[in-house]
Design a protein around this motif. Structure first.
Motif, PDB file in Angstrom:
ATOM      1  N   LEU A   1       0.829  -1.211   0.000  1.00 39.00           N
ATOM      2  CA  LEU A   1       0.000   0.000   0.000  1.00 39.00           C
ATOM      3  C   LEU A   1       0.859   1.254   0.000  1.00 39.00           C
ATOM      4  CD1 LEU A   1      -2.779  -1.093   2.519  1.00 39.00           C
ATOM      5  CD2 LEU A   1      -3.038  -0.781   0.047  1.00 39.00           C
ATOM      6  N   ARG A   2       1.989   1.212   0.688  1.00 41.68           N
ATOM      7  CA  ARG A   2       2.876   2.380   0.686  1.00 41.68           C
ATOM      8  C   ARG A   2       3.424   2.672  -0.706  1.00 41.68           C
ATOM      9  NH1 ARG A   2       4.945   4.931   4.802  1.00 41.68           N
ATOM     10  NH2 ARG A   2       7.077   4.980   4.015  1.00 41.68           N
ATOM     11  N   GLN A   3       3.527   1.629  -1.552  1.00 44.16           N
ATOM     12  CA  GLN A   3       3.979   1.850  -2.926  1.00 44.16           C
ATOM     13  C   GLN A   3       2.956   2.621  -3.753  1.00 44.16           C
ATOM     14  OE1 GLN A   3       5.724  -1.574  -4.928  1.00 44.16           O
ATOM     15  NE2 GLN A   3       6.226  -2.494  -2.958  1.00 44.16           N
ATOM     16  N   LEU A   4       1.718   2.708  -3.268  1.00 47.38           N
ATOM     17  CA  LEU A   4       0.678   3.482  -3.951  1.00 47.38           C
ATOM     18  C   LEU A   4       0.666   4.935  -3.491  1.00 47.38           C
ATOM     19  CD1 LEU A   4      -2.329   0.989  -3.806  1.00 47.38           C
ATOM     20  CD2 LEU A   4      -0.801   1.434  -5.741  1.00 47.38           C
ATOM     21  N   ASP A   5       1.632   5.311  -2.633  1.00 52.69           N
ATOM     22  CA  ASP A   5       1.662   6.665  -2.055  1.00 52.69           C
ATOM     23  C   ASP A   5       0.377   6.960  -1.287  1.00 52.69           C
ATOM     24  OD1 ASP A   5       4.203   7.285  -3.048  1.00 52.69           O
ATOM     25  OD2 ASP A   5       3.383   7.915  -4.979  1.00 52.69           O
ATOM     26  N   MET A   6      -0.200   5.954  -0.692  1.00 56.00           N
ATOM     27  CA  MET A   6      -1.426   6.115   0.081  1.00 56.00           C
ATOM     28  C   MET A   6      -1.107   6.782   1.415  1.00 56.00           C
ATOM     29  SD  MET A   6      -4.145   3.171   1.308  1.00 56.00           S
ATOM     30  CE  MET A   6      -4.845   2.900  -0.321  1.00 56.00           C
ATOM     31  N   PRO A   7      -1.887   7.763   1.829  1.00 52.98           N
ATOM     32  CA  PRO A   7      -1.665   8.395   3.143  1.00 52.98           C
ATOM     33  C   PRO A   7      -1.739   7.361   4.264  1.00 52.98           C
ATOM     34  CG  PRO A   7      -3.229   9.678   1.832  1.00 52.98           C
ATOM     35  CD  PRO A   7      -2.999   8.393   1.087  1.00 52.98           C
ATOM     36  N   LEU A   8      -0.997   7.625   5.318  1.00 53.64           N
ATOM     37  CA  LEU A   8      -0.907   6.662   6.410  1.00 53.64           C
ATOM     38  C   LEU A   8      -2.270   6.338   7.005  1.00 53.64           C
ATOM     39  CD1 LEU A   8       2.259   8.020   8.241  1.00 53.64           C
ATOM     40  CD2 LEU A   8       2.112   6.198   6.539  1.00 53.64           C
TER      41      LEU A   8
END
Length: 288
Positions: free
Chosen positions: A65-72
């Protein structure tokens, strides 16, 4: 025993867990610090972190999910929900990303046209005319807002004002939004939603009783001449609408006229019922 050595069948050191999750210990410490993946246990004396094997899937999911630049906060929402609910949260986030990228792509094309000297070509698709609008009483709601909040606020504020108009003799002309200063992601206007109404005295009485919470005002708009171009629902979207504003500004200059006040969008059609190619809005500038 070090942090890299396995502990028991139930608990894994950070090194062993990192190997099983195919992540680095540094990434796991970061996820812990961000509140996305806490260790199952932390030794008070040594500070060593221990994880359960069942946390592997969450660790991998967080990393992806972090690879999608999704906010924390959204990552936490997805992993906490899991299953179909988590998938729905992810789908909603990605729809927002695609909409934002589509808007940025259109803006990039628009800016390429400006930089390459094709402004006249872009402006040529807008027909600019003038109209004399009569004096009118309006109830208005003003707000400082950034561009991402603007569409929702316009719809909500015009809805409130149109509801209030029933106590002010009814709506007499198309509602409009005045931009007293630029509204963008850096500049917050203000913008002002306005609804023309029939009864000034009733409007002032209503504003005195109900309008203070949202700084609703009543004023008399003088009779004015406007230069305007009519645009479709699709053209209202940013940044297409920028070209409409600039086309009117260029036409005003070419005709030897002067702008006599802030620009506005006049909404004369049922927005929800209109299709992408239906005319819904006039982009207008008062002129003299």
């Amino acid at each position: 025993m070090t942090e890299d050595e396995p502990v028991t069948d139930e608990l894994l050191t950070i090194g062993a867990f990192a190997a099983r999750a195919r992540l680095s210990a540094k990434a796991l410490r970061l996820y812990d610090r961000l509140g996305l993946l806490a260790p199952a246990q932390v030794d008070e004396a040594s500070g060593y972190r221990y994880y359960r094997p069942g946390q592997v899937e969450r660790a991998r999911l967080v990393a992806l999910l972090r690879q999608l630049d999704m906010p924390l906060a959204r990552i936490a929402e997805v992993v906490e929900a899991g299953g179909a609910t988590g998938a729905d949260v992810l789908a909603a986030y990605w729809a927002d990303v695609e909409a934002r990228v589509a808007g940025q792509r259109t803006l990039a094309e628009y800016l390429r046209g400006r930089l390459s000297g094709r402004s006249s070509e872009m402006y040529g698709k807008f027909v600019v005319e003038t109209v004399q609008l009569p004096e009118q009483v309006v109830i208005a709601e003003k707000r400082h807002t950034l561009a991402d909040e603007l569409p929702a606020w316009i719809g909500a504020s015009l809805g409130r004002l149109e509801g209030a108009s029933r106590e002010c003799g009814g709506v007499t002309a198309a509602p409009f939004v005045v931009y007293h200063s630029e509204v963008s992601m850096e500049s917050d206007g203000p913008a002002e939603s306005c609804v023309p109404v029939a009864d000034e005295a009733a409007a002032r009485a209503w504003a005195a009783e109900h309008g203070r919470a949202r700084e609703t005002q009543v004023r008399v708009e003088p009779a004015q001449r406007f230069a305007y171009t009519r645009i479709t629902k699709a053209q209202v979207a940013h940044p297409q609408i920028l070209a409409a504003f600039e086309a009117v500004e260029e036409w005003i200059t070419s005709q030897g006229l002067e702008q006599a006040g802030p620009c506005r969008e006049i909404y004369f059609a049922d927005w929800d019922a209109a299709g992408p190619d239906d005319a819904v809005c006039d982009v207008a500038f008062p002129v003299r």
